[in-house]
Design a protein around this motif. Structure first.
Motif, PDB file in Angstrom:
ATOM      1  N   ARG A 106       0.835  -1.204   0.000  1.00 62.33           N
ATOM      2  CA  ARG A 106       0.000   0.000   0.000  1.00 62.33           C
ATOM      3  C   ARG A 106       0.872   1.257   0.000  1.00 62.33           C
ATOM      4  O   ARG A 106       0.448   2.316  -0.428  1.00 62.33           O
ATOM      5  N   GLU A 107       2.104   1.133   0.461  1.00 68.23           N
ATOM      6  CA  GLU A 107       3.007   2.280   0.514  1.00 68.23           C
ATOM      7  C   GLU A 107       3.748   2.510  -0.796  1.00 68.23           C
ATOM      8  O   GLU A 107       4.619   3.376  -0.879  1.00 68.23           O
ATOM      9  N   ARG A 108       3.401   1.778  -1.828  1.00 67.67           N
ATOM     10  CA  ARG A 108       4.038   1.879  -3.140  1.00 67.67           C
ATOM     11  C   ARG A 108       4.015   3.333  -3.621  1.00 67.67           C
ATOM     12  O   ARG A 108       3.008   4.014  -3.524  1.00 67.67           O
ATOM     13  N   CYS A 109       5.169   3.800  -4.102  1.00 70.79           N
ATOM     14  CA  CYS A 109       5.348   5.180  -4.598  1.00 70.79           C
ATOM     15  C   CYS A 109       5.076   6.222  -3.513  1.00 70.79           C
ATOM     16  O   CYS A 109       4.729   7.364  -3.811  1.00 70.79           O
ATOM     17  N   GLY A 110       5.258   5.830  -2.287  1.00 72.81           N
ATOM     18  CA  GLY A 110       5.058   6.762  -1.187  1.00 72.81           C
ATOM     19  C   GLY A 110       6.354   7.043  -0.465  1.00 72.81           C
ATOM     20  O   GLY A 110       7.440   6.675  -0.918  1.00 72.81           O
ATOM     21  N   VAL A 111       6.250   7.699   0.647  1.00 75.50           N
ATOM     22  CA  VAL A 111       7.372   8.018   1.521  1.00 75.50           C
ATOM     23  C   VAL A 111       6.882   7.882   2.960  1.00 75.50           C
ATOM     24  O   VAL A 111       5.679   7.911   3.214  1.00 75.50           O
ATOM     25  N   PRO A 112       7.785   7.735   3.918  1.00 76.60           N
ATOM     26  CA  PRO A 112       7.360   7.694   5.319  1.00 76.60           C
ATOM     27  C   PRO A 112       6.730   9.018   5.750  1.00 76.60           C
ATOM     28  O   PRO A 112       6.943  10.061   5.131  1.00 76.60           O
ATOM     29  N   PHE A 113       5.965   8.959   6.822  1.00 78.95           N
ATOM     30  CA  PHE A 113       5.279  10.158   7.314  1.00 78.95           C
ATOM     31  C   PHE A 113       6.249  11.266   7.686  1.00 78.95           C
ATOM     32  O   PHE A 113       5.890  12.442   7.680  1.00 78.95           O
ATOM     33  N   SER A 114       7.494  10.916   7.999  1.00 83.63           N
ATOM     34  CA  SER A 114       8.466  11.936   8.402  1.00 83.63           C
ATOM     35  C   SER A 114       8.886  12.831   7.244  1.00 83.63           C
ATOM     36  O   SER A 114       9.483  13.879   7.454  1.00 83.63           O
ATOM     37  N   CYS A 115       8.569  12.430   6.015  1.00 86.57           N
ATOM     38  CA  CYS A 115       8.851  13.270   4.843  1.00 86.57           C
ATOM     39  C   CYS A 115       7.751  14.293   4.588  1.00 86.57           C
ATOM     40  O   CYS A 115       7.915  15.192   3.776  1.00 86.57           O
ATOM     41  N   CYS A 116       6.627  14.140   5.248  1.00 92.74           N
ATOM     42  CA  CYS A 116       5.477  15.007   4.987  1.00 92.74           C
ATOM     43  C   CYS A 116       5.649  16.379   5.613  1.00 92.74           C
ATOM     44  O   CYS A 116       6.163  16.508   6.726  1.00 92.74           O
ATOM     45  N   THR A 117       5.192  17.384   4.890  1.00 95.51           N
ATOM     46  CA  THR A 117       5.170  18.733   5.452  1.00 95.51           C
ATOM     47  C   THR A 117       4.106  18.758   6.548  1.00 95.51           C
ATOM     48  O   THR A 117       3.074  18.101   6.446  1.00 95.51           O
ATOM     49  N   LYS A 118       4.373  19.483   7.597  1.00 94.73           N
ATOM     50  CA  LYS A 118       3.471  19.501   8.749  1.00 94.73           C
ATOM     51  C   LYS A 118       2.475  20.648   8.644  1.00 94.73           C
ATOM     52  O   LYS A 118       2.835  21.765   8.305  1.00 94.73           O
ATOM     53  N   ASP A 119       1.226  20.327   8.955  1.00 97.36           N
ATOM     54  CA  ASP A 119       0.174  21.329   9.034  1.00 97.36           C
ATOM     55  C   ASP A 119       0.105  21.800  10.484  1.00 97.36           C
ATOM     56  O   ASP A 119      -0.182  21.006  11.378  1.00 97.36           O
ATOM     57  N   PRO A 120       0.400  23.082  10.749  1.00101.37           N
ATOM     58  CA  PRO A 120       0.411  23.555  12.137  1.00101.37           C
ATOM     59  C   PRO A 120      -0.937  23.413  12.839  1.00101.37           C
ATOM     60  O   PRO A 120      -1.001  23.358  14.052  1.00101.37           O
ATOM     61  N   ALA A 121      -2.010  23.321  12.080  1.00107.56           N
ATOM     62  CA  ALA A 121      -3.341  23.218  12.681  1.00107.56           C
ATOM     63  C   ALA A 121      -3.634  21.808  13.181  1.00107.56           C
ATOM     64  O   ALA A 121      -4.544  21.608  13.976  1.00107.56           O
TER      65      ALA A 121
END
Length: 188
Positions: A106-121
């Motif tokens: 399911r993670e195919r062509c994805g990245v770990p959550f630590s690569c995601c930009t953070k939403d301050p909200a």
């Protein structure tokens, strides 16, 4: 370090010349090795950069194999706001995140959550935010994930904080250099 500190402390308390000489000689050797390492790091900075790239890519391959390694990579990517060694496509090296058609993850062509930009909200981390992130065009990727690699981000951090890093190293060196003559005089 314990033995060296013990020798210096007991040598000074008991006025033992052998322990003070041991302390000063080994403190001088450690200082010389630190100075040599600093010069070599400056001279061979491209080699160190290649080794860092190699280290990160090897750890990307083993990302799901060791929880401590996974936490280290996640911390690094969150702290420096980066993804992969030189970019998000480095995650193709991992069997869960690669973009091959044979990958059923399911993670195919994805990245770990630590690569995601953070939403301050958001207070809760969305651990699925990186799913399918690398299938999007690069312009859309920049909104969802960090696209800069960790090696260039580390270099940028080092350049931005060079004064602080150099000050710490000079401060440690001064403490060591002032400790050697005092121990040598006391051992005298």
């Amino acid at each position: 370090m314990f033995i060296l500190g013990f020798a210096g402390c007991i040598g000074a308390l008991r006025e033992n010349t052998f322990l003070l000489k041991f302390f000063s000689v080994f403190l001088g050797i450690i200082f010389f090795l630190e100075l040599t390492a600093g010069v070599l790091a400056f001279v061979f900075k491209d080699w160190i950069k290649d080794q860092l790239y190699f280290f990160i890519n090897n750890n990307i391959r083993a990302y799901r194999d060791d929880i401590d390694l996974q936490n280290l990579i996640d911390f690094t990517q969150e702290y420096w706001q980066c993804c992969g060694a030189f970019g998000a496509d480095d995650w193709n090296l991992n069997i869960y995140f690669n973009c091959t058609d044979s990958n059923a993850s399911r993670e195919r062509c994805g990245v770990p959550f630590s690569c995601c930009t953070k939403d301050p909200a958001e207070d809760v981390i969305n651990t699925q935010c990186g799913y399918d992130a690398r299938q999007k065009p690069e312009v859309d990727q920049q909104i969802v994930i960090y696209t800069k690699g960790c090696v260039p981000q580390f270099e940028k951090w080092l350049q931005d904080n060079l004064t602080i890093v150099a000050g710490i190293f000079i401060g440690i060196a001064l403490l060591q250099v002032t400790g050697v003559p005092h121990a040598a005089v006391a051992a005298g």
